[in-house]
Design a protein around this motif. Sequence first.
Motif, PDB file in Angstrom:
ATOM      1  N   LEU A  46       2.888   1.591  -3.497  1.00 55.11           N
ATOM      2  CA  LEU A  46       1.998   1.844  -4.628  1.00 55.11           C
ATOM      3  C   LEU A  46       1.383   3.240  -4.538  1.00 55.11           C
ATOM      4  O   LEU A  46       1.208   3.921  -5.562  1.00 55.11           O
ATOM      5  CB  LEU A  46       0.908   0.778  -4.676  1.00 55.11           C
ATOM      6  CG  LEU A  46       1.386  -0.625  -5.047  1.00 55.11           C
ATOM      7  CD1 LEU A  46       0.344  -1.670  -4.664  1.00 55.11           C
ATOM      8  CD2 LEU A  46       1.711  -0.714  -6.542  1.00 55.11           C
ATOM      9  N   SER A  47       1.070   3.673  -3.323  1.00 57.72           N
ATOM     10  CA  SER A  47       0.534   5.021  -3.134  1.00 57.72           C
ATOM     11  C   SER A  47       1.578   6.071  -3.487  1.00 57.72           C
ATOM     12  O   SER A  47       1.268   7.097  -4.112  1.00 57.72           O
ATOM     13  CB  SER A  47       0.060   5.210  -1.688  1.00 57.72           C
ATOM     14  OG  SER A  47      -0.948   4.278  -1.352  1.00 57.72           O
ATOM     15  N   ALA A  88       1.488   3.298   5.935  1.00 61.67           N
ATOM     16  CA  ALA A  88       0.932   3.004   4.615  1.00 61.67           C
ATOM     17  C   ALA A  88      -0.365   3.765   4.375  1.00 61.67           C
ATOM     18  O   ALA A  88      -0.569   4.382   3.318  1.00 61.67           O
ATOM     19  CB  ALA A  88       0.695   1.503   4.476  1.00 61.67           C
ATOM     20  N   LEU A  94      -1.536   6.545   1.566  1.00 58.74           N
ATOM     21  CA  LEU A  94      -2.729   6.288   0.760  1.00 58.74           C
ATOM     22  C   LEU A  94      -3.721   7.440   0.893  1.00 58.74           C
ATOM     23  O   LEU A  94      -4.322   7.879  -0.101  1.00 58.74           O
ATOM     24  CB  LEU A  94      -3.375   4.969   1.190  1.00 58.74           C
ATOM     25  CG  LEU A  94      -4.659   4.571   0.455  1.00 58.74           C
ATOM     26  CD1 LEU A  94      -4.407   4.404  -1.042  1.00 58.74           C
ATOM     27  CD2 LEU A  94      -5.249   3.291   1.053  1.00 58.74           C
ATOM     28  N   ALA A 108      -3.219  -0.421  -4.880  1.00 64.61           N
ATOM     29  CA  ALA A 108      -3.109  -0.004  -3.479  1.00 64.61           C
ATOM     30  C   ALA A 108      -4.456  -0.115  -2.779  1.00 64.61           C
ATOM     31  O   ALA A 108      -4.543  -0.583  -1.635  1.00 64.61           O
ATOM     32  CB  ALA A 108      -2.589   1.431  -3.394  1.00 64.61           C
ATOM     33  N   VAL A 154       0.838  -1.208   0.000  1.00 61.78           N
ATOM     34  CA  VAL A 154       0.000   0.000   0.000  1.00 61.78           C
ATOM     35  C   VAL A 154       0.870   1.254   0.000  1.00 61.78           C
ATOM     36  O   VAL A 154       0.631   2.212  -0.753  1.00 61.78           O
ATOM     37  CB  VAL A 154      -0.947   0.017   1.217  1.00 61.78           C
ATOM     38  CG1 VAL A 154      -1.691   1.343   1.310  1.00 61.78           C
ATOM     39  CG2 VAL A 154      -1.934  -1.149   1.148  1.00 61.78           C
TER      40      VAL A 154
END
Length: 396
Positions: A125-126, A196, A200, A141, A122
């Motif tokens: 990818l964020s 994370a 996000l 994510a 997460v």
Amino acid sequence: MNTKTTELQSEIKAHWEKQILPFWSNLKDTTDGGFYGWVGNDLQVNQQAPKGGIATARQLWTFAAAYRVTGNERWRDHAEHAYRFLADHVMDTDYGGMYWMVDYTGEALDTSKHVYTQSFGVYSLSEYYRATEDASALELAKTLFALIEDKGLDAELPAYKEQFDRTWKEQPNEMLSENGVIADYTMNTHIHVLEAYTTLYRVWPDQQVKAALERLLGILYERVYDQDTKFLGVFFNKQWESIIDLRSFGHDIEASWLIDEALKVLGMEQHLEYAAMVTDIAYNISNVAVNADGSLLNEQEGDHIDEKRIWWVQAEAMVGFYNAYQRTGDPLFLERVERLWTYTKENIIDQRAGGEWYWSVDGNGIPDQSEIAGPWKCPYHNSRFCIELIERMGSE
């Protein structure tokens, strides 16, 4: 900025761009994808070593953040390279989530699922979406976020669980337990899920993520943080009882600034109890864990203090202390950062040609023989320290 801070920022930026990023860039595997999984203490690369799920995510985060901060297309290329390996090989397309380990070609090697691993998915990818606006990364994510909330959360307690098999049956938490115990819940997993979700929420300010962040802050304050001692507990049973007398100095100072980042994205910087927790942790670690040479000790179990100076502990302490300096204006914390950086330059940074940072050194500054790159030794902690101080100092 004053002259000393300007010099510090300049030094850190130069070190990041001239030593840290080039070291990891040279591990790019153009044949099988991702980045080579092992560099020994002798600086020899094992091109057929397994590649960790956590390491892959941290490599993605590092190069995505490097591209975001510098605008250098080289780092975008490296981030995209890491993203493709994570999406195509580390992700389990049958049961969901990220594997613990794949082999050097990207075939699944250890199909265990850990909430800690998913959280780094997460996170990275964020950050990749934040840097590139690649919508597919944000969707992935979101998928991992939903999986953590569905499989990893015990909503009644609440708590985030730890280890699962490939099909998401809960298993004993061997991956993130140490010191002779098997923990049902760990501080480590909770602070990294927080980390994370904070990133996000920066790119997807959804109410579900907001609620999860608020829940995590409550868990950390009410279950993990000891308001009397100002330490965080480390390992817990299913009743949220601490199962070992252990204090992890590096995790505590890291948690202090990660908590503060969550408060910032939520607009809760002035929340009295949480803001006090941030500064109280920083003062506590400053008081009990800083050596005469400026370095930070590792941990204390019972009466035994582990005096190793570990690479990531020094990196996170510099960010944590600088964050506390920004919070309080207390020059003590700026002095802590300056002395830590001097210590790191003189002892932790590997001055050999082609070197990076040693895993750890002893009290005399003698490096151990641990790997320079591996499933846990990645570019994330020291790159992030560089990025955080470059950005924080640049905004003043």
